[in-house]
Design a protein around this motif. Structure first.
Motif, PDB file in Angstrom:
ATOM      1  N   THR A   1       2.355   5.991 -13.625  1.00  0.00           N
ATOM      2  CA  THR A   1       1.614   5.277 -14.663  1.00  0.00           C
ATOM      3  C   THR A   1       0.569   6.196 -15.308  1.00  0.00           C
ATOM      4  O   THR A   1       0.499   6.289 -16.530  1.00  0.00           O
TER       5      THR A   1
ATOM      6  N   THR B   1      -8.019   1.049 -17.380  1.00  0.00           N
ATOM      7  CA  THR B   1      -8.324   2.454 -17.144  1.00  0.00           C
ATOM      8  C   THR B   1      -8.567   3.197 -18.452  1.00  0.00           C
ATOM      9  O   THR B   1      -9.527   3.951 -18.591  1.00  0.00           O
ATOM     10  N   ALA B   2      -7.673   2.930 -19.434  1.00  0.00           N
ATOM     11  CA  ALA B   2      -7.809   3.614 -20.719  1.00  0.00           C
ATOM     12  C   ALA B   2      -9.124   3.220 -21.394  1.00  0.00           C
ATOM     13  O   ALA B   2      -9.842   4.066 -21.926  1.00  0.00           O
TER      14      ALA B   2
ATOM     15  N   VAL C   1       0.110   7.272 -19.127  1.00  0.00           N
ATOM     16  CA  VAL C   1      -1.102   6.949 -19.888  1.00  0.00           C
ATOM     17  C   VAL C   1      -1.673   8.214 -20.535  1.00  0.00           C
ATOM     18  O   VAL C   1      -1.940   8.258 -21.728  1.00  0.00           O
TER      19      VAL C   1
ATOM     20  N   THR D   1      -5.655   3.973   2.847  1.00  0.00           N
ATOM     21  CA  THR D   1      -4.411   3.302   3.224  1.00  0.00           C
ATOM     22  C   THR D   1      -4.582   2.617   4.575  1.00  0.00           C
ATOM     23  O   THR D   1      -4.158   1.468   4.765  1.00  0.00           O
TER      24      THR D   1
ATOM     25  N   ARG E   1      -2.017   8.986 -24.426  1.00  0.00           N
ATOM     26  CA  ARG E   1      -3.338   9.105 -24.996  1.00  0.00           C
ATOM     27  C   ARG E   1      -3.508  10.461 -25.697  1.00  0.00           C
ATOM     28  O   ARG E   1      -4.179  10.565 -26.700  1.00  0.00           O
TER      29      ARG E   1
ATOM     30  N   VAL F   1     -20.993  13.562 -34.864  1.00  0.00           N
ATOM     31  CA  VAL F   1     -20.393  12.970 -33.669  1.00  0.00           C
ATOM     32  C   VAL F   1     -18.871  13.103 -33.710  1.00  0.00           C
ATOM     33  O   VAL F   1     -18.240  13.508 -32.727  1.00  0.00           O
TER      34      VAL F   1
ATOM     35  N   TYR G   1     -37.070  20.054 -12.374  1.00  0.00           N
ATOM     36  CA  TYR G   1     -35.657  20.348 -12.123  1.00  0.00           C
ATOM     37  C   TYR G   1     -35.467  20.986 -10.752  1.00  0.00           C
ATOM     38  O   TYR G   1     -34.618  20.565  -9.959  1.00  0.00           O
TER      39      TYR G   1
ATOM     40  N   LEU H   1     -16.629  15.142 -31.137  1.00  0.00           N
ATOM     41  CA  LEU H   1     -15.581  14.479 -30.363  1.00  0.00           C
ATOM     42  C   LEU H   1     -14.233  15.163 -30.569  1.00  0.00           C
ATOM     43  O   LEU H   1     -13.489  15.399 -29.612  1.00  0.00           O
TER      44      LEU H   1
ATOM     45  N   PRO I   1     -33.801  23.758 -19.327  1.00  0.00           N
ATOM     46  CA  PRO I   1     -32.835  23.038 -20.165  1.00  0.00           C
ATOM     47  C   PRO I   1     -32.695  23.749 -21.518  1.00  0.00           C
ATOM     48  O   PRO I   1     -33.667  24.310 -22.033  1.00  0.00           O
TER      49      PRO I   1
ATOM     50  N   GLU J   1     -10.568   8.219  -8.055  1.00  0.00           N
ATOM     51  CA  GLU J   1      -9.104   8.241  -8.099  1.00  0.00           C
ATOM     52  C   GLU J   1      -8.548   9.064  -6.945  1.00  0.00           C
ATOM     53  O   GLU J   1      -7.554   8.697  -6.331  1.00  0.00           O
TER      54      GLU J   1
ATOM     55  N   ARG K   1      -6.496  -0.508   4.156  1.00  0.00           N
ATOM     56  CA  ARG K   1      -5.682  -1.553   3.531  1.00  0.00           C
ATOM     57  C   ARG K   1      -4.702  -2.149   4.539  1.00  0.00           C
ATOM     58  O   ARG K   1      -4.477  -3.357   4.568  1.00  0.00           O
ATOM     59  N   THR K   2      -4.096  -1.287   5.375  1.00  0.00           N
ATOM     60  CA  THR K   2      -3.108  -1.798   6.332  1.00  0.00           C
ATOM     61  C   THR K   2      -3.783  -2.667   7.387  1.00  0.00           C
ATOM     62  O   THR K   2      -3.141  -3.512   7.993  1.00  0.00           O
TER      63      THR K   2
ATOM     64  N   LYS L   1      -8.492   2.583 -11.793  1.00  0.00           N
ATOM     65  CA  LYS L   1      -7.206   2.174 -11.210  1.00  0.00           C
ATOM     66  C   LYS L   1      -7.009   0.665 -11.238  1.00  0.00           C
ATOM     67  O   LYS L   1      -6.694   0.048 -10.228  1.00  0.00           O
TER      68      LYS L   1
ATOM     69  N   SER M   1     -12.129   4.907 -19.314  1.00  0.00           N
ATOM     70  CA  SER M   1     -12.309   6.354 -19.461  1.00  0.00           C
ATOM     71  C   SER M   1     -12.525   6.705 -20.930  1.00  0.00           C
ATOM     72  O   SER M   1     -13.214   7.684 -21.240  1.00  0.00           O
TER      73      SER M   1
ATOM     74  N   SER N   1     -15.669   8.950 -22.170  1.00  0.00           N
ATOM     75  CA  SER N   1     -15.651  10.226 -22.910  1.00  0.00           C
ATOM     76  C   SER N   1     -16.318  10.070 -24.269  1.00  0.00           C
ATOM     77  O   SER N   1     -16.886  11.033 -24.791  1.00  0.00           O
ATOM     78  N   LEU N   2     -16.272   8.843 -24.841  1.00  0.00           N
ATOM     79  CA  LEU N   2     -16.975   8.637 -26.112  1.00  0.00           C
ATOM     80  C   LEU N   2     -18.486   8.763 -25.922  1.00  0.00           C
ATOM     81  O   LEU N   2     -19.143   9.565 -26.594  1.00  0.00           O
TER      82      LEU N   2
ATOM     83  N   GLY O   1     -33.432  17.312 -15.437  1.00  0.00           N
ATOM     84  CA  GLY O   1     -33.866  18.315 -16.406  1.00  0.00           C
ATOM     85  C   GLY O   1     -33.355  17.988 -17.800  1.00  0.00           C
ATOM     86  O   GLY O   1     -34.104  18.024 -18.779  1.00  0.00           O
TER      87      GLY O   1
ATOM     88  N   ALA P   1     -32.836  26.614 -14.559  1.00  0.00           N
ATOM     89  CA  ALA P   1     -33.993  25.723 -14.458  1.00  0.00           C
ATOM     90  C   ALA P   1     -34.537  25.357 -15.841  1.00  0.00           C
ATOM     91  O   ALA P   1     -35.311  24.423 -15.970  1.00  0.00           O
TER      92      ALA P   1
ATOM     93  N   ARG Q   1       1.577   4.766  -9.134  1.00  0.00           N
ATOM     94  CA  ARG Q   1       0.346   5.122  -9.841  1.00  0.00           C
ATOM     95  C   ARG Q   1       0.459   6.460 -10.525  1.00  0.00           C
ATOM     96  O   ARG Q   1       0.048   6.626 -11.642  1.00  0.00           O
TER      97      ARG Q   1
ATOM     98  N   ALA R   1       0.828  -1.210   0.000  1.00  0.00           N
ATOM     99  CA  ALA R   1       0.000   0.000   0.000  1.00  0.00           C
ATOM    100  C   ALA R   1       0.856   1.251   0.000  1.00  0.00           C
ATOM    101  O   ALA R   1       0.539   2.232  -0.653  1.00  0.00           O
TER     102      ALA R   1
ATOM    103  N   ARG S   1      -3.211   0.032 -16.695  1.00  0.00           N
ATOM    104  CA  ARG S   1      -3.277   0.957 -17.809  1.00  0.00           C
ATOM    105  C   ARG S   1      -4.383   0.658 -18.799  1.00  0.00           C
ATOM    106  O   ARG S   1      -5.167   1.526 -19.160  1.00  0.00           O
TER     107      ARG S   1
ATOM    108  N   SER T   1     -20.151  12.212 -25.104  1.00  0.00           N
ATOM    109  CA  SER T   1     -20.317  13.252 -26.116  1.00  0.00           C
ATOM    110  C   SER T   1     -21.207  12.819 -27.278  1.00  0.00           C
ATOM    111  O   SER T   1     -21.297  13.507 -28.276  1.00  0.00           O
ATOM    112  N   LEU T   2     -21.869  11.643 -27.153  1.00  0.00           N
ATOM    113  CA  LEU T   2     -22.782  11.223 -28.224  1.00  0.00           C
ATOM    114  C   LEU T   2     -24.124  11.947 -28.084  1.00  0.00           C
ATOM    115  O   LEU T   2     -24.719  11.940 -27.019  1.00  0.00           O
TER     116      LEU T   2
END
Lengths: 287, 334
Positions: A13, B156-157, A17, B233, A21, A265, B312, A269, A133, B224, B236-237, B150, B160, B164-165, B267, A131, A10, A3, B153, B168-169
């Motif tokens: 990493t 997580t990739a 990443v 922590t 990306r 889209v 709302y 994006l 949308p 995260e 965990r300990t 977490k 996320s 994000s895809l 809303g 209020a 992390r 731990a 790699r 935004s649709l």
């Protein structure tokens, strides 16, 4: 034991990443944006067809090498129409964002600089605006003024303004308390100079990224209105109008609806990811 | 505020009693604010109706006849009397706002019925759709986040990236894709659904998928942060397993921002429902609203907009109050 060793690993990493990306994504996003800017400025460069050339022999054709997005009911090349519609769609997106930003700057700076009851009133007005949308506010405006490109632009602009106004106000309050603004005042610079030279540029800097995101959002909202048949009307090759006319063929020639939608889209994006990258850069620079 | 003296027992008791009163006052203030926001919203829709270009009585008659012409005062008089246009604007305004408290939203320009009748029971399927979408979005978001946050790699990739895809649709595009895949090609669901179970699945997914992406993004950020907190922590300990730490400690903290956003999401979902209902031909306010906008029936559009604004405001009030009751830190702060 494990731990305790975890946090630094992390952090390393995640850093890697996000670094990996960001780069290829940014390149793709830039390419998409370059493509639509080119399509808006010189559409003739990207396609050899004419957006209005009717060819009834080849109506409702499937996507092929000659017609990558297929052909519509009048045999017009859909890809060409999408390319020629870019100028209008991008115009609506930019125009709506500019209008929203203008309203936001006026409200946000008035509230943030004047303080007192002005601030209270503007904050309350924004609370009420939240209020509603965006889509519904836009529909209310369209029911009053009737559907047109101008109404669509104004509707989306007014609808997204409150969100920006709150951000601008927050930024102004933030920057106003900062050391360099205080220092500029202490050095005897007139208030107007301090606002123009220090407050305005520094408060607006993080909002550049937000504006980029806003253009993508506005295009999506505007095309949503057109999708409902309440935006720009179909003979136009504007993206939303293409969606509106494609709806009749969802059960038979679905590509007429899905491919223009896919383009919206992809553009949304790309603009979003570009905005995020910009945000990280600007935040990094200001730290 | 005056400084709090660190004294003995009685002071503490007095302080907590005072904070109870303060909480009650905060709650009352929040409710009053919500009502004021709604009155202000009603004012906006009232003055929006005054913005209709030209004379309103003429507009109403033109909508009826489908022509654009002028009418004699004797032709306009009954319309003005029916809609109350013969009163001064201030009286009309007070009548409109006062009517809201009696559940009156005005009269439709095209159907000559009260707006509440035009909306009628159509609001029910829309609310069902919205609430189901909210629940499904939460389930989707928590599943994806818990499985991928977490976890190295690649996971997580993937997680996320998916968030994000989907975030935004645009709902209309998801709706059309779902319709083409599941109704046209695979024929699992009917093309025009109705409000039964088979007609509900695709509209719910249409609304839930982008919202799930958004809630997931927010929850992931918080997760995260929370996983780096000292109390994690500590857990965990003490020898607690990874899954237990995530479910019993981290999850509870990391869903808070997303819960706050759920009030706002209601809303947004209701306006998304307008689009989903139109794609899938599902009954609800979406159909009524689009017809009303097309026929320039401003009072009906205003009425629907107000109902959504009320949903709302009430949802946000509930979220806010729940917090104040659950989290003592918030009650003391304001």
């Amino acid at each position: 034991m494990t731990a305790l060793s975890v946090p630094p690993t992390r952090a390393w990493t995640l850093d890697r990443v996000s670094g990996l990306r960001a780069r290829p994504g940014t390149v793709v996003a830039l390419a998409v944006v370059a493509f639509i800017v080119l399509a808006a400025l010189v559409p003739g460069l990207l396609t050899s067809h004419s957006p209005n050339a009717i060819d009834l022999q080849h109506s409702l054709g499937k996507p092929s090498l000659a017609h990558p997005f297929g052909t519509d009911a009048a045999g017009r090349d859909l890809f060409t129409r999408v390319v020629y519609g870019t100028r209008q769609s991008l115009g609506i997106g930019l125009g709506a964002t500019a209008l929203a930003m203008f309203i936001a700057i006026v409200l946000g700076f008035s509230a943030g600089l004047a303080g007192g009851w002005v601030d209270v009133v503007i904050t309350r007005v924004l609370e009420v605006a939240f209020a509603f949308p965006v889509l519904l506010l836009a529909l209310l405006l369209i029911s009053i003024r009737g559907p047109s490109m101008g109404t669509e632009l104004i509707a989306v602009g007014i609808g997204s303004a409150p969100g920006y106004a709150r951000m601008v106000r927050g930024q102004v309050l933030n920057v106003r308390e900062s050391g360099y603004v205080e220092a500029a005042g202490a050095l005897g610079h007139p208030r107007r100079t301090v606002i123009r030279r220090h407050l305005f540029p520094n408060a607006m800097r993080p909002l550049v990224a937000v504006m980029t995101l806003g253009v993508g959002q506005s295009i999506v909202w505007a095309s949503g209105l057109a999708f409902l048949g309440l935006g720009v009307a179909p003979p136009s090759p504007e993206w939303g109008a293409l969606l509106d006319s494609g709806r009749d063929y969802i059960t038979t020639q679905w590509w007429l609806e899905i491919l223009p939608g896919l383009l919206i889209v992809v553009v949304a994006l790309a603009v979003t990811s570009l905005g995020r990258t910009l945000q990280h850069r600007l935040e990094g620079a200001s730290r | 505020m005056s400084a709090v003296t660190l004294d003995t027992g009685p002071t503490v008791a007095r302080l907590s009693a005072r904070s109870g009163v303060r909480t009650a006052r905060t709650v009352a203030l929040k409710v009053v604010t919500a009502v004021l926001v709604l009155i202000a919203a009603a004012s906006v829709t009232f003055f929006a109706q005054l913005l209709i270009p030209g004379d309103r009585a003429t507009t109403i008659l033109n909508l009826k006849t489908g022509r654009a012409q002028t009418y004699s005062p004797s032709e306009l008089a009954p319309v003005k009397a029916k809609f109350g246009f013969d009163h001064p604007v201030l009286v009309q305004y007070l009548h409109y706002v006062g009517g809201l408290f009696k559940g009156n939203l005005g009269t439709s320009y095209t159907q000559y019925r009260p707006v509440t009748q035009v909306i009628g029971s159509e609001i029910v399927p829309s609310l069902v759709l919205t609430l189901l979408a909210l629940v499904v979005a939460w389930v989707l978001a928590l599943t994806v986040t818990l499985l991928t946050v977490k976890r190295g790699r690649v996971a997580t990739a993937l997680g996320s990236g998916w968030e994000s895809l989907t975030a935004s649709l645009p709902p209309y595009w998801i709706g059309v894709v779902l319709l083409v895949v599941f109704s046209v090609e695979l024929r699992i669901f009917p093309v025009i659904g109705g409000d039964g179970v088979s007609g509900t699945v695709l509209p719910v997914l249409t609304l839930a998928i982008p919202l799930a992406g958004f809630l997931g993004q927010v929850t992931r950020d918080e997760f995260e942060k929370v996983l780096d907190q000292p109390f994690i922590t500590t857990a965990r300990t003490r020898g607690m397993g990874d899954t237990a730490v995530r479910l019993r400690h981290a999850l509870r903290h990391s869903v808070i921002p997303a819960i706050t956003l759920s009030g706002w999401a209601l809303g947004a979902l209701l306006s998304g429902a307008v689009i989903a209902e139109n794609i899938f031909g599902r009954p609800g306010i979406g159909q009524v609203l689009v017809t009303a906008v097309n026929t320039r029936d401003v009072p009906t559009v205003s009425g629907i907009v107000l109902v959504v604004a009320a949903v709302y405001v009430v949802a946000n009030l509930l979220v806010d109050l729940t917090y104040r009751l659950v989290d003592p830190r918030l009650g003391a702060r304001s």
